[in-house]
Design a protein around this motif. Structure first.
Motif, PDB file in Angstrom:
ATOM      1  N   LEU A 265       4.613   5.213  -3.999  1.00 42.89           N
ATOM      2  CA  LEU A 265       5.250   3.940  -3.661  1.00 42.89           C
ATOM      3  C   LEU A 265       6.657   4.077  -3.091  1.00 42.89           C
ATOM      4  O   LEU A 265       7.298   3.071  -2.789  1.00 42.89           O
ATOM      5  N   GLN A 266       7.137   5.298  -2.940  1.00 44.16           N
ATOM      6  CA  GLN A 266       8.535   5.479  -2.552  1.00 44.16           C
ATOM      7  C   GLN A 266       8.864   4.908  -1.175  1.00 44.16           C
ATOM      8  O   GLN A 266       9.990   4.474  -0.933  1.00 44.16           O
ATOM      9  N   SER A 267       7.910   4.887  -0.270  1.00 42.71           N
ATOM     10  CA  SER A 267       8.194   4.448   1.100  1.00 42.71           C
ATOM     11  C   SER A 267       8.121   2.939   1.284  1.00 42.71           C
ATOM     12  O   SER A 267       8.409   2.427   2.369  1.00 42.71           O
ATOM     13  N   TYR A 268       7.731   2.200   0.239  1.00 46.27           N
ATOM     14  CA  TYR A 268       7.583   0.749   0.354  1.00 46.27           C
ATOM     15  C   TYR A 268       8.807   0.031  -0.212  1.00 46.27           C
ATOM     16  O   TYR A 268       9.563   0.585  -1.008  1.00 46.27           O
ATOM     17  N   ARG A 274       5.103  -3.794  -5.697  1.00 46.28           N
ATOM     18  CA  ARG A 274       4.435  -4.593  -6.732  1.00 46.28           C
ATOM     19  C   ARG A 274       3.200  -5.292  -6.162  1.00 46.28           C
ATOM     20  O   ARG A 274       2.136  -5.310  -6.790  1.00 46.28           O
ATOM     21  N   SER A 275       3.319  -5.855  -4.975  1.00 47.18           N
ATOM     22  CA  SER A 275       2.208  -6.603  -4.395  1.00 47.18           C
ATOM     23  C   SER A 275       1.020  -5.695  -4.089  1.00 47.18           C
ATOM     24  O   SER A 275      -0.129  -6.048  -4.377  1.00 47.18           O
ATOM     25  N   ASP A 299      -0.813 -14.314  -3.637  1.00 45.15           N
ATOM     26  CA  ASP A 299       0.142 -13.868  -2.618  1.00 45.15           C
ATOM     27  C   ASP A 299       0.027 -12.365  -2.387  1.00 45.15           C
ATOM     28  O   ASP A 299       0.083 -11.889  -1.240  1.00 45.15           O
ATOM     29  N   ALA A 300      -0.134 -11.607  -3.478  1.00 45.61           N
ATOM     30  CA  ALA A 300      -0.245 -10.147  -3.362  1.00 45.61           C
ATOM     31  C   ALA A 300      -1.512  -9.754  -2.618  1.00 45.61           C
ATOM     32  O   ALA A 300      -1.503  -8.844  -1.775  1.00 45.61           O
TER      33      ALA A 300
END
Length: 433
Positions: A265-268, A274-275, A299-300
């Motif tokens: 998840l580091q690049s987001y 979370r989504s 929404d996610a």
């Protein structure tokens, strides 16, 4: 002859107990239980003992007289012996065996590395439900002897023990509900899966700050290994593939996931992390410590669809097709221009009229300063009125009184008018203009 400094530092459990809970420290005896001492006891005539004893960081290395422990601790249910010098299971067992109602035991930060527990000694833990062995460097063999002889054990804490492998036990511990094994050196899922075999009733598994790099079992295997798991903490683990997140859905009762600080998840952005996680985990009710609402989930899931629509070079996971069947292909989000708007109004000062371009994020105070320079108005002594060309016959001019109010809040449009009038000593209302 004086004893050595090492001998002076090592104190007994009963010594520390009698000193800490002596009547001198509890002159009123509030909130504690008064227990009489046994005949011939070296401790004081009575002690003020609560049923929760905290004797951490007290230099305890030995048990002391067992009859004293039995006499004074029959009612004790929780015992904190962390940060002491206990390095002999025989001494620990002498303490525990004489506290028959012990429910919680904390032995963290005691030097138990290389100290093995004899099977016969382990039989003194039958009532313990919570056992804390953080940073003791106990062996797996000792852990197994404890779990095999603690039929009511529900929570086990094994953090900071340097484990990089898991030694399997031949006997499972069906009572265990929570295992916290953070800050060790586990990497391979082949080691983690052993917990499912040893602790079949496990509901909470806390693996944070290990380097676990995958969730490497099939759907059927995970269902069989962890049939009751409801919460898993993978914070700061080594997960780097979406396939591993998808496999979390194979735990049949999983409701809570923590997965902060993973390489995947580091690049987001924080929001997208979370989504995208939430969209992949349809059964999860709590993510990274926060409850998931119905609106947030929708929404996610929509963001998840659009993410793969906007990145066609990436192979979408199976979950994408499931969500497309639910929501359909989604139109791109409309681009909204949030740049500050400008408008042109007529500024009237006596017989003079000037077309002036306004930036609507400006305040009334900013406008006054601008007009003073542009029209060479007096520094003080003018009032501004806004005239809506379309509504002026109905509502009349509106005075711009508040210097900190933004111009856009007046809904000023092209062609409207700003009227500048001099202040007079007598008060006048907008109806006189």
């Amino acid at each position: 002859m004086e004893s050595s400094s090492d001998e002076e530092e090592v104190r007994t459990f009963i010594q520390v107990l009698s000193e800490k809970y002596s009547p001198e420290n509890f002159p009123y005896g509030q909130g504690v239980v008064v227990m009489p001492s046994p005949p011939g006891s070296p401790v004081k005539d009575r002690l003020f003992l609560p049923n929760i004893l905290v004797l951490s960081d007290s230099g305890i290395g030995k048990a002391g007289d067992r009859s004293d422990i039995a006499a004074f601790c029959a009612h004790v249910v929780e015992l904190d012996l962390s940060h002491n010098q206990l390095n002999d299971w025989a001494e620990i067992c002498d303490i525990v065996s004489n506290i028959p109602n012990l429910d919680f035991l904390n032995l963290s930060m005691n030097p138990l590395s290389g100290i093995e527990l004899e099977p016969s000694m382990a039989e003194v833990f039958p009532r313990v439900r919570q056992l804390v062995l953080i940073n003791t460097h106990v062996s797996w063999e000792t852990v197994h002897k404890l779990t095999q002889n603690a039929p009511e054990l529900e929570e086990l804490f094994l953090c900071l023990n340097g484990f990089n492998t898991v030694s399997e036990s031949q006997t499972s511990c069906p009572s265990l509900r929570l295992l916290q094994i953070t800050d060790n050196q586990l990497e391979a899922w082949a080691e983690v899966r052993k917990f499912g075999q040893m602790y079949p009733s496990l509901r909470t598994l806390v693996l944070a700050n290990n380097s676990v790099d995958s969730v490497g079992d099939s759907h059927d295997a995970l269902q069989q290994l962890f049939p009751n798991l409801r919460s898993i903490n993978l914070n700061n683990s080594g997960l780097s593939r979406w396939e591993d997140i998808e496999r979390l859905n194979f735990f049949p009762k999983l409701e809570e996931v923590k997965a902060k600080g993973i390489p995947l998840l580091q690049s987001y952005t924080t929001h997208d992390r979370r989504s995208l996680l939430l969209a992949q985990l349809p059964s999860v009710k709590r993510l990274n410590g926060s409850l998931v609402t119905t609106g947030e989930r929708e929404d996610a899931e929509r963001l998840f669809i659009r993410y793969y629509q906007d990145n066609p070079q990436q192979q979408p996971p199976e979950r994408y097709h499931v969500l497309v069947s639910k929501y359909g292909e989604l139109a791109p989000l409309a681009e909204v221009d949030l740049r500050p708007r400008r408008t042109t109004v007529d500024v009237r000062w006596g017989d003079r009229v000037e077309a002036v371009a306004l930036r609507l994020e400006q305040t009334v105070g900013d406008l006054k300063k601008h007009l003073r320079v542009l029209l060479q108005l007096p520094a003080n002594g003018v009032r501004l009125f806004y005239i809506d060309r379309e509504m002026s016959s109905v509502v009349g001019p509106e005075e711009l009184r508040c210097g900190s109010r933004a111009l856009h809040s007046y809904s000023i449009r092209d062609g409207d008018e700003i009227l500048v009038v001099p202040k007079v000593k007598s008060r006048c209302s907008s109806s006189h203009v």
